[in-house]
Design a protein around this motif. Structure first.
Motif, PDB file in Angstrom:
ATOM      1  N   TYR A   1       0.851  -1.194   0.000  1.00 26.37           N
ATOM      2  CA  TYR A   1       0.000   0.000   0.000  1.00 26.37           C
ATOM      3  C   TYR A   1       0.887   1.245   0.000  1.00 26.37           C
ATOM      4  O   TYR A   1       1.237   1.761   1.071  1.00 26.37           O
ATOM      5  CB  TYR A   1      -0.924   0.012   1.217  1.00 26.37           C
ATOM      6  CG  TYR A   1      -1.894  -1.141   1.225  1.00 26.37           C
ATOM      7  CD1 TYR A   1      -3.065  -1.093   0.467  1.00 26.37           C
ATOM      8  CD2 TYR A   1      -1.633  -2.290   1.973  1.00 26.37           C
ATOM      9  CE1 TYR A   1      -3.945  -2.153   0.459  1.00 26.37           C
ATOM     10  CE2 TYR A   1      -2.523  -3.359   1.966  1.00 26.37           C
ATOM     11  CZ  TYR A   1      -3.673  -3.285   1.208  1.00 26.37           C
ATOM     12  OH  TYR A   1      -4.540  -4.342   1.199  1.00 26.37           O
TER      13      TYR A   1
ATOM     14  N   TYR B   1      -3.084  -2.331   9.693  1.00 29.68           N
ATOM     15  CA  TYR B   1      -2.564  -3.323   8.767  1.00 29.68           C
ATOM     16  C   TYR B   1      -2.133  -4.566   9.532  1.00 29.68           C
ATOM     17  O   TYR B   1      -1.597  -4.457  10.637  1.00 29.68           O
ATOM     18  CB  TYR B   1      -1.359  -2.769   8.004  1.00 29.68           C
ATOM     19  CG  TYR B   1      -1.690  -1.534   7.201  1.00 29.68           C
ATOM     20  CD1 TYR B   1      -2.014  -1.636   5.859  1.00 29.68           C
ATOM     21  CD2 TYR B   1      -1.691  -0.273   7.781  1.00 29.68           C
ATOM     22  CE1 TYR B   1      -2.333  -0.513   5.109  1.00 29.68           C
ATOM     23  CE2 TYR B   1      -2.005   0.855   7.045  1.00 29.68           C
ATOM     24  CZ  TYR B   1      -2.321   0.724   5.713  1.00 29.68           C
ATOM     25  OH  TYR B   1      -2.633   1.833   4.981  1.00 29.68           O
TER      26      TYR B   1
ATOM     27  N   PHE C   1       0.455   4.113   2.448  1.00 30.56           N
ATOM     28  CA  PHE C   1       0.527   3.786   3.875  1.00 30.56           C
ATOM     29  C   PHE C   1       0.887   4.976   4.758  1.00 30.56           C
ATOM     30  O   PHE C   1       0.176   5.256   5.725  1.00 30.56           O
ATOM     31  CB  PHE C   1       1.506   2.620   4.095  1.00 30.56           C
ATOM     32  CG  PHE C   1       1.895   2.381   5.518  1.00 30.56           C
ATOM     33  CD1 PHE C   1       0.961   1.983   6.459  1.00 30.56           C
ATOM     34  CD2 PHE C   1       3.205   2.538   5.930  1.00 30.56           C
ATOM     35  CE1 PHE C   1       1.323   1.748   7.779  1.00 30.56           C
ATOM     36  CE2 PHE C   1       3.579   2.306   7.242  1.00 30.56           C
ATOM     37  CZ  PHE C   1       2.632   1.911   8.168  1.00 30.56           C
TER      38      PHE C   1
ATOM     39  N   ARG D   1      -5.365  -4.573   4.882  1.00 34.48           N
ATOM     40  CA  ARG D   1      -5.662  -3.249   5.430  1.00 34.48           C
ATOM     41  C   ARG D   1      -7.118  -3.219   5.879  1.00 34.48           C
ATOM     42  O   ARG D   1      -8.005  -3.664   5.159  1.00 34.48           O
ATOM     43  CB  ARG D   1      -5.424  -2.175   4.376  1.00 34.48           C
ATOM     44  CG  ARG D   1      -5.871  -0.789   4.817  1.00 34.48           C
ATOM     45  CD  ARG D   1      -5.423   0.329   3.943  1.00 34.48           C
ATOM     46  NE  ARG D   1      -5.855   0.193   2.554  1.00 34.48           N
ATOM     47  CZ  ARG D   1      -5.488   1.030   1.596  1.00 34.48           C
ATOM     48  NH1 ARG D   1      -4.687   2.043   1.852  1.00 34.48           N
ATOM     49  NH2 ARG D   1      -5.905   0.864   0.374  1.00 34.48           N
TER      50      ARG D   1
END
Length: 91
Positions: A43, A54, A46, A87
């Protein structure tokens, strides 16, 4: 000629391939991969997404170890390691 072959061999040893969420990534060979590094591969947003949590699991680690990579921790990197990053939004 031998020096060229040695130099080429050293260049190959500087990168390893890991799999994150089914996608292969070439990463520098080093002792450990951090939670942040692995999550950022899965990701890229992030760092800009503080409202999400996460979870990271891995397989094919050293000695075929598998486990959980928690925030603030790292794991010894190995060529061919497989990471799964999920996530979830906080409520």
């Amino acid at each position: 000629m031998q020096n060229e072959n040695e130099a080429q061999g050293k260049g190959k040893d500087k990168m390893i391939e890991i799999i994150v969420n089914g996608t292969p990534y070439e990463v520098p060979k080093k002792e450990e991969l951090s939670f942040v590094e692995v999550v950022t591969l899965a990701y890229p947003d992030f760092p800009q997404n503080p409202g999400a949590t996460y979870s990271v699991t891995y397989t094919k680690g050293h000695n075929d170890k598998e486990g959980i990579l928690a925030p603030g921790t790292s794991v010894k990197a190995k060529d061919g390691m497989v990471f799964r990053v999920n996530r979830t939004s906080q409520s």
